[in-house]
Design a protein around this motif. Sequence first.
Motif, PDB file in Angstrom:
ATOM      1  N   HIS A 165       0.822  -1.217   0.000  1.00 13.04           N
ATOM      2  CA  HIS A 165       0.000   0.000   0.000  1.00 13.04           C
ATOM      3  C   HIS A 165       0.851   1.261   0.000  1.00 13.04           C
ATOM      4  CE1 HIS A 165       0.973  -0.450   4.324  1.00 13.04           C
ATOM      5  NE2 HIS A 165       0.964   0.868   4.315  1.00 13.04           N
ATOM      6  N   LEU A 166       2.157   1.105  -0.108  1.00 12.26           N
ATOM      7  CA  LEU A 166       3.088   2.220   0.080  1.00 12.26           C
ATOM      8  C   LEU A 166       3.790   2.573  -1.236  1.00 12.26           C
ATOM      9  CD1 LEU A 166       5.514   2.629   3.051  1.00 12.26           C
ATOM     10  CD2 LEU A 166       6.463   2.622   0.753  1.00 12.26           C
ATOM     11  N   ALA A 167       3.902   3.876  -1.501  1.00 15.50           N
ATOM     12  CA  ALA A 167       4.655   4.364  -2.661  1.00 15.50           C
ATOM     13  C   ALA A 167       5.928   5.038  -2.169  1.00 15.50           C
ATOM     14  CB  ALA A 167       3.823   5.344  -3.474  1.00 15.50           C
ATOM     15  N   HIS A 168       7.021   4.727  -2.839  1.00 14.58           N
ATOM     16  CA  HIS A 168       8.331   5.211  -2.424  1.00 14.58           C
ATOM     17  C   HIS A 168       8.917   6.105  -3.500  1.00 14.58           C
ATOM     18  CE1 HIS A 168      12.794   3.988  -2.879  1.00 14.58           C
ATOM     19  NE2 HIS A 168      12.731   5.070  -2.147  1.00 14.58           N
ATOM     20  N   MET A 169       9.326   7.308  -3.109  1.00 19.24           N
ATOM     21  CA  MET A 169       9.914   8.266  -4.049  1.00 19.24           C
ATOM     22  C   MET A 169      11.337   8.592  -3.624  1.00 19.24           C
ATOM     23  SD  MET A 169       6.674  10.817  -4.698  1.00 19.24           S
ATOM     24  CE  MET A 169       7.261  11.211  -6.346  1.00 19.24           C
ATOM     25  N   ASN A 170      12.071   9.151  -4.571  1.00 15.97           N
ATOM     26  CA  ASN A 170      13.457   9.543  -4.308  1.00 15.97           C
ATOM     27  C   ASN A 170      13.673  10.908  -4.945  1.00 15.97           C
ATOM     28  OD1 ASN A 170      16.145   9.626  -3.679  1.00 15.97           O
ATOM     29  ND2 ASN A 170      16.785   8.053  -5.118  1.00 15.97           N
ATOM     30  N   LEU A 171      13.298  11.964  -4.227  1.00 16.40           N
ATOM     31  CA  LEU A 171      13.276  13.316  -4.787  1.00 16.40           C
ATOM     32  C   LEU A 171      14.652  13.976  -4.758  1.00 16.40           C
ATOM     33  CD1 LEU A 171      10.005  14.688  -3.134  1.00 16.40           C
ATOM     34  CD2 LEU A 171      10.280  13.752  -5.436  1.00 16.40           C
ATOM     35  N   ASN A 172      14.977  14.661  -5.842  1.00 15.42           N
ATOM     36  CA  ASN A 172      16.178  15.497  -5.861  1.00 15.42           C
ATOM     37  C   ASN A 172      15.955  16.723  -4.984  1.00 15.42           C
ATOM     38  OD1 ASN A 172      17.461  13.751  -7.644  1.00 15.42           O
ATOM     39  ND2 ASN A 172      16.705  14.833  -9.456  1.00 15.42           N
ATOM     40  N   LYS A 173      17.052  17.331  -4.558  1.00 14.47           N
ATOM     41  CA  LYS A 173      16.953  18.399  -3.549  1.00 14.47           C
ATOM     42  C   LYS A 173      16.151  19.608  -4.018  1.00 14.47           C
ATOM     43  CE  LYS A 173      21.466  20.390  -4.832  1.00 14.47           C
ATOM     44  NZ  LYS A 173      22.796  20.784  -4.327  1.00 14.47           N
ATOM     45  N   GLU A 174      16.159  19.905  -5.346  1.00 18.78           N
ATOM     46  CA  GLU A 174      15.437  21.081  -5.819  1.00 18.78           C
ATOM     47  C   GLU A 174      13.918  20.922  -5.701  1.00 18.78           C
ATOM     48  OE1 GLU A 174      16.837  18.892  -9.614  1.00 18.78           O
ATOM     49  OE2 GLU A 174      17.520  19.233  -7.550  1.00 18.78           O
ATOM     50  N   TYR A 175      13.457  19.670  -5.532  1.00 14.84           N
ATOM     51  CA  TYR A 175      12.016  19.432  -5.407  1.00 14.84           C
ATOM     52  C   TYR A 175      11.571  19.246  -3.961  1.00 14.84           C
ATOM     53  CZ  TYR A 175      12.324  18.808 -10.429  1.00 14.84           C
ATOM     54  OH  TYR A 175      12.547  19.016 -11.761  1.00 14.84           O
ATOM     55  N   LEU A 176      12.509  19.265  -3.041  1.00 16.67           N
ATOM     56  CA  LEU A 176      12.156  19.040  -1.644  1.00 16.67           C
ATOM     57  C   LEU A 176      11.188  20.087  -1.081  1.00 16.67           C
ATOM     58  CD1 LEU A 176      15.539  17.779  -0.132  1.00 16.67           C
ATOM     59  CD2 LEU A 176      13.532  16.454  -0.819  1.00 16.67           C
ATOM     60  N   PRO A 177      11.272  21.380  -1.490  1.00 19.25           N
ATOM     61  CA  PRO A 177      10.274  22.338  -0.980  1.00 19.25           C
ATOM     62  C   PRO A 177       8.839  21.970  -1.364  1.00 19.25           C
ATOM     63  CG  PRO A 177      12.150  23.506  -1.906  1.00 19.25           C
ATOM     64  CD  PRO A 177      12.315  22.059  -2.275  1.00 19.25           C
ATOM     65  N   GLU A 210      11.060   9.474   5.097  1.00 18.30           N
ATOM     66  CA  GLU A 210      10.176  10.464   5.709  1.00 18.30           C
ATOM     67  C   GLU A 210       8.803  10.362   5.064  1.00 18.30           C
ATOM     68  OE1 GLU A 210      10.893  14.592   5.034  1.00 18.30           O
ATOM     69  OE2 GLU A 210      11.656  14.296   2.999  1.00 18.30           O
ATOM     70  N   LEU A 211       7.775  10.558   5.874  1.00 15.67           N
ATOM     71  CA  LEU A 211       6.401  10.479   5.392  1.00 15.67           C
ATOM     72  C   LEU A 211       6.052  11.749   4.618  1.00 15.67           C
ATOM     73  CD1 LEU A 211       3.717   8.836   5.502  1.00 15.67           C
ATOM     74  CD2 LEU A 211       3.125  10.229   7.508  1.00 15.67           C
ATOM     75  N   LEU A 212       5.565  11.582   3.388  1.00 19.01           N
ATOM     76  CA  LEU A 212       5.145  12.731   2.574  1.00 19.01           C
ATOM     77  C   LEU A 212       3.633  12.918   2.616  1.00 19.01           C
ATOM     78  CD1 LEU A 212       7.311  12.453  -0.679  1.00 19.01           C
ATOM     79  CD2 LEU A 212       7.785  13.730   1.414  1.00 19.01           C
ATOM     80  N   ALA A 213       2.904  11.823   2.569  1.00 24.11           N
ATOM     81  CA  ALA A 213       1.442  11.923   2.536  1.00 24.11           C
ATOM     82  C   ALA A 213       0.846  10.610   3.014  1.00 24.11           C
ATOM     83  CB  ALA A 213       0.960  12.239   1.117  1.00 24.11           C
ATOM     84  N   GLY A 214      -0.374  10.689   3.515  1.00 25.08           N
ATOM     85  CA  GLY A 214      -1.099   9.483   3.908  1.00 25.08           C
ATOM     86  C   GLY A 214      -0.833   9.033   5.323  1.00 25.08           C
ATOM     87  N   GLU A 215      -1.090   7.753   5.562  1.00 25.19           N
ATOM     88  CA  GLU A 215      -1.007   7.179   6.902  1.00 25.19           C
ATOM     89  C   GLU A 215       0.434   6.791   7.244  1.00 25.19           C
ATOM     90  OE1 GLU A 215      -3.486   3.798   6.546  1.00 25.19           O
ATOM     91  OE2 GLU A 215      -5.284   4.940   5.981  1.00 25.19           O
ATOM     92  N   PRO A 216       0.845   6.958   8.509  1.00 27.12           N
ATOM     93  CA  PRO A 216       2.197   6.542   8.921  1.00 27.12           C
ATOM     94  C   PRO A 216       2.272   5.043   9.185  1.00 27.12           C
ATOM     95  CG  PRO A 216       1.062   7.536  10.766  1.00 27.12           C
ATOM     96  CD  PRO A 216       0.119   7.643   9.588  1.00 27.12           C
ATOM     97  N   HIS A 218       3.956   1.776   7.854  1.00 30.06           N
ATOM     98  CA  HIS A 218       5.046   1.333   6.985  1.00 30.06           C
ATOM     99  C   HIS A 218       5.166  -0.182   6.887  1.00 30.06           C
ATOM    100  CE1 HIS A 218       6.564   5.402   8.518  1.00 30.06           C
ATOM    101  NE2 HIS A 218       6.217   5.578   7.260  1.00 30.06           N
ATOM    102  N   VAL A 219       4.307  -0.920   7.569  1.00 31.28           N
ATOM    103  CA  VAL A 219       4.321  -2.373   7.467  1.00 31.28           C
ATOM    104  C   VAL A 219       3.450  -2.758   6.275  1.00 31.28           C
ATOM    105  CG1 VAL A 219       3.773  -4.564   8.582  1.00 31.28           C
ATOM    106  CG2 VAL A 219       4.698  -2.670   9.931  1.00 31.28           C
ATOM    107  N   PHE A 229       4.926 -11.336   0.927  1.00 33.65           N
ATOM    108  CA  PHE A 229       5.976 -10.841   1.814  1.00 33.65           C
ATOM    109  C   PHE A 229       5.412  -9.735   2.711  1.00 33.65           C
ATOM    110  CE2 PHE A 229       8.075 -12.372  -2.017  1.00 33.65           C
ATOM    111  CZ  PHE A 229       9.049 -13.206  -1.496  1.00 33.65           C
ATOM    112  N   THR A 230       5.652  -9.855   3.997  1.00 32.87           N
ATOM    113  CA  THR A 230       5.279  -8.830   4.968  1.00 32.87           C
ATOM    114  C   THR A 230       6.547  -8.270   5.589  1.00 32.87           C
ATOM    115  OG1 THR A 230       3.211  -9.992   5.467  1.00 32.87           O
ATOM    116  CG2 THR A 230       3.955  -8.339   7.062  1.00 32.87           C
ATOM    117  N   PHE A 231       6.637  -6.943   5.692  1.00 35.97           N
ATOM    118  CA  PHE A 231       7.820  -6.329   6.305  1.00 35.97           C
ATOM    119  C   PHE A 231       7.571  -4.845   6.551  1.00 35.97           C
ATOM    120  CE2 PHE A 231       8.241  -6.575   1.706  1.00 35.97           C
ATOM    121  CZ  PHE A 231       8.521  -5.270   1.331  1.00 35.97           C
ATOM    122  N   ASP A 232       8.397  -4.277   7.414  1.00 31.02           N
ATOM    123  CA  ASP A 232       8.383  -2.837   7.685  1.00 31.02           C
ATOM    124  C   ASP A 232       9.328  -2.172   6.700  1.00 31.02           C
ATOM    125  OD1 ASP A 232       8.750  -0.227   8.619  1.00 31.02           O
ATOM    126  OD2 ASP A 232       8.560  -0.811  10.716  1.00 31.02           O
TER     127      ASP A 232
END
Length: 480
Positions: A165-177, A210-216, A218-219, A229-232
């Motif tokens: 249920h989790l989406a993972h992103m890897n943002l460059n620093k210019e998009y962090l704001p 770090e959480l960007l949006a949605g529920e905290p 992570h499992v 597969f189940t994991f944190d």
Amino acid sequence: MLGLQSCLSTLTSRKRLRLSFFSKIMARTLTLDVSPPAHRWMDTTLQRDAFKKTIPVLAARVPASKTGSLLKSDIMKKFLMDLPKVRSVLRDPHDDLERLVLLNVSEDAALSSEVRNYLQEQSATLVVHNLDLTYDYWTADEILHSILPEELCKGSPSGFAITGHLAHMNLNKEYLPYKHIIGEIKNPMIKTVVNKLDSIDTKYRFFKMELLAGEPNHVVEHHESNCRFTFDFTRVYWNSRLHTEHDRLVQLFQPTDVIADVFAGVGPFAIPAAKKGCAVFANDLNPESARYLSQNIVDNKVASLVRASCEDGRDFIKKVIGRARDNPFPAYTGPKLSKMQEKEKRRLQLAKSSLTAAPALIDQSTVSNQSPRQTVSHFVMNLPDSAIDFLDAFRGVLLESASERDLSGNNANMPMVHCHCFTRELQPDRAEADIIQRVESKLGHQLDTGVALHMVRSVAPNKDMYCISFRLPRDVAFAR
């Protein structure tokens, strides 16, 4: 002759005029602006209600019986509405017997005389229909480009990896704001969105998030290769982009093989291999990985085929061959029967008169080893950042159990080693030379022929991931 040339010239000129005319018509039919409204003032909170747009378009009102003729007409083909998520035929709100066929123009001047005449023949009248577009009409990239500063649009983040249920992103620093608004835009149907931080746990090799949006939460529960597969996600290493590599390596194994997975994680190699019939020693230094590995072994019903451990990879390499020898796995007895086959087998056994038919349910051609499995066939070393550094642990790994026959034999029974690694050499021949040199340096011995190098994926502009597969040299395994 001159008259003929003059005639051809006139025909050519008319053809050019006709092409020019239709080019202008086509240009006018593609002028509907369906781009989202720009809201570059948004930076921290996504306001979906702000994304609304009304576009007046022409519609042909026709009797319901004439709708099919319009949609199939070659004359109308270039003028029919063909936008994603937009129905091209609507009920007339004022007359249930009439239909509105939407056109892709906003003014009747854009229609050719041929189209006008055809519509008249079909008893159609032209009306204006307001096309209302809202947030859900546009793609995530279109919304993002309407919010970000124009200079950031070209390289804006366009991809993410989904794990459970989790989406993972890897943002460059210019998009962090804009990270929180990006998290909301990119994954409206995902419950949790996280961003990978630069820091990494140096001991257990998982990235901090770090959480960007949605529920905290992570499992996750992730499905891959017919396994669950189940994991944190924040406490173990997992990369969904390695699914193809997981499958590729497992396909190399025979069901009778014994696998030693040195850096097993939560089991992406070990559990599919066990489902295939392999016996697996699965190890990981991270206690959280080992805990979820043990849970996944039970959940996938392979507890009889996978033995989990939590120790340093170097210690595991030195001990696992002895563990297989001293406490071997049972012999492989053929593929697991389906529920229907199990039911049929029990029926035959109860009937007694057909007992000899029951063994036929097992494909004996796949059963090549009826003795206990006590020899490791493959080592999997999926820790690309440092797996090569562990290769020195193979020196003398077979010396303790060596016999005179072992010491004088050939390489046929030596285990295969599959070692993942990174290289900054982007040319295949230079990458191969770099990886082999580093492997041989750690082994303290040259590799024999039959080395296979597989390019797994590019992880950065100047960094590729490979898997080198080789048979462990006897001189290394029996080194004193």
